[in-house]
Design an enzyme around this catalytic site. Structure first.
Site, PDB file in Angstrom:
ATOM      1  N   GLY A  95      -2.462  46.065 -60.680  1.00  0.00           N
ATOM      2  CA  GLY A  95      -1.427  46.236 -59.889  1.00  0.00           C
ATOM      3  C   GLY A  95      -0.858  47.779 -59.651  1.00  0.00           C
ATOM      4  N   GLY A 125       3.624  50.083 -58.237  1.00  0.00           N
ATOM      5  CA  GLY A 125       2.291  50.411 -58.591  1.00  0.00           C
ATOM      6  C   GLY A 125       2.655  51.937 -59.347  1.00  0.00           C
ATOM      7  N   ASP A 259      -5.742  38.089 -69.387  1.00  0.00           N
ATOM      8  CA  ASP A 259      -5.879  39.465 -68.543  1.00  0.00           C
ATOM      9  C   ASP A 259      -5.672  40.887 -69.503  1.00  0.00           C
ATOM     10  OD1 ASP A 259      -2.953  38.512 -67.840  1.00  0.00           O
ATOM     11  OD2 ASP A 259      -2.785  40.470 -67.065  1.00  0.00           O
TER      12      ASP A 259
END
Length: 496
Positions: A95, A125, A259
């Site tokens: 991201g 971001g 993740d």
């Protein structure tokens, strides 16, 4: 956006980027105004194969802030999914991380905070200076401590604002690792029944990083030629070693989502981390972790849970539940052995052989119990114990305890165990194992406050001290001292 001059000697090679559009999206970083250097690591520049001196050029400053693209680089963001706080979160992805590619030296470079990607999920971001300083410093500090980790090449800042609870300074960390592939990459394709891509990813990881897995894996008295089971086993072994190091040094990761788990067993994604001050096994460093899922003492079990998720993702390739379970279960004894070995090093004892295991384990357990009961400062205790062993005078360690009688009882047991080995604790080994300096929250906070005011000198001084954590740095002894009262009010969350 234009290519930066002076960087043509950087050699790139095909890596993860060659896997194709199912795995990533090519894109350009978003520029930031008025970039300036905060910190740099010449060691990482050398590892990554950057040309001599390039890290000290304006071309590097612009490239590693995302304002220009290095010749030969093809930037991209990758897609993955994952479990966050134990709940399936679906598609995630890079991201706010943009990969520059893999250098010919075999290191992937990645900009964190260089703008939106297709996987930003509504975010900007960007990264803020405070969390970027923490990530840069801790990446390099963990390496110096001998703990498997991603590295940090450099940190830049911009006067372009980033909005969180208030306007903050924007920053970009350039991270480096042999690979940034995560457990979540495998979960992504397994969850979508994209078995062709799942196999493609697994084959890439095996051939690139675990080629011995092609020979299969020995499971008990039987052997299997299953390369994917061998991959799961090897990832479990590396993960066990990594987490054992965390537990030994008192490191809390804070957000062990699938993740955020490296397929290479590297510490990755320094968000709400903390090194323990007072030893509290149930300490929660992440203020977003309201249920305490990622408390310090739960990290070994969470790692196993995450490996189980990876095993589920690989099951369509392994095609054998029994072998999958056997590969997973190998994590537990490996972690226990690795932790025991590291604790023996911290105590200056020979690594526990099987014959001594029964004697060593209770000594370790008793010590952890009395450390917790008196809330003893973790890093200071181990350093003082090392100095006490050197001087054969344990008063400096003893005075840290509220219950000195409990310490005296433990010390007697420790000395008796040491006597059984035929020699005193190895103080030299202890001083080379138990650091004087770790990145304490309050010290990092002081560096952040100075940097936000435009002074990066403390960040750079901390970088130098943390690169030699086992050395006494008299000019910076305050950074190894007890935390001030206000340190307990520092809140570190996933939004940092």
């Amino acid at each position: 956006m234009h290519s930066s001059d002076g960087s043509r000697a950087i050699a790139w090679q095909e890596g993860f980027g060659r896997l194709g559009s199912a795995f990533l999206t090519h894109l350009q970083p978003t520029p930031l105004p008025n970039a300036q250097w905060v910190a740099r690591s010449p060691e990482v520049a050398s590892l990554a194969g950057l040309p001599d001196g390039f890290l000290y050029t304006d071309a590097a400053l612009q490239a590693f802030t995302g304002n220009t693209v290095l010749p030969g680089s093809q930037p991209y963001a990758s897609v993955y999914s994952g479990h966050q706080f134990g709940v399936w979160a679906g598609q995630l992805g890079d991201g706010r991380a943009i990969h520059l590619g893999e250098t010919a030296a075999g290191w992937e470079l990645q900009l964190k905070g260089a703008g939106r990607t297709p996987y930003s999920r509504g975010g900007d971001g960007r990264a803020v200076l405070r969390s970027s300083i923490r990530e840069f410093l801790c990446s390099e500090a963990m390496h110096a401590l001998g703990i498997p980790t991603t590295r940090a090449l450099c940190l830049t800042a911009s006067d372009g604002p980033v909005y969180r609870e208030e306007a903050e300074t924007a920053a970009v960390v350039t991270r480096a690792a042999p690979s940034f592939v995560r457990f979540g990459h495998f979960e992504h394709f397994a969850a979508r029944d994209m078995h062709h891509e799942l196999r493609q990813l697994a084959d890439y990881v095996i051939d690139r990083y675990y080629p011995a897995c092609r020979n299969g894996w020995q499971s008990g008295s039987a052997s299997t030629g299953n390369a994917y089971a061998a991959l799961l086993y090897e990832v479990g072994q590396r993960t066990a070693q990594m987490v054992a190091h965390w537990q030994a040094v008192g490191f809390c990761h804070g957000v062990m989502n699938t993740d955020n788990m490296s397929i290479l067993g590297l510490t990755i994604d320094y968000g709400p981390f903390q090194f323990l001050d007072a030893f509290d096994p149930s300490h929660i460093c992440n203020h977003s972790d309201h249920q305490g899922r990622y408390a310090f003492n739960k990290q070994p079990q969470v790692a196993y849970w995450n490996l189980f998720c990876l095993g589920q993702a690989l099951l369509p390739l392994i095609e054998d539940e029994d072998i999958t379970v056997q590969a997973l279960e190998a994590y537990r004894p490996t972690f226990s052995h690795a932790f025991r070995r590291l604790m023996c090093h911290k105590l200056g004892l020979p690594s526990a052989a099987d014959s001594h295991e029964a004697a060593v384990t209770p000594v370790i357990g008793q010590l952890l119990d009395i450390l917790a009961a008196s809330r003893v400062d973790h890093t200071i205790f181990w350093r003082r114990l090392s100095l006490s062993a050197q001087d054969n005078d344990y008063e400096r360690a003893r005075e840290l305890f509220l219950d000195t009688a409990a310490f005296d009882r433990w010390l007697l047991t420790y000395q008796e165990l040491s006597a059984q080995t035929g020699k005193a604790p190895d103080a030299h080994a202890m001083l080379s194992t138990n650091p004087a300096f770790v990145l304490r929250n309050h010290v990092g906070e002081l560096a952040i406050r100075a940097a936000q005011a435009g002074d990066f000198s403390m960040v750079q001084s901390l970088q130098q001290v943390l690169s030699q954590p086992f050395v006494d740095h008299p000019a910076h002894s305050a950074w190894a001292d007890f935390p001030p009262d206000w340190a307990s009010s520092i809140a570190i969350s996933c939004s940092s």
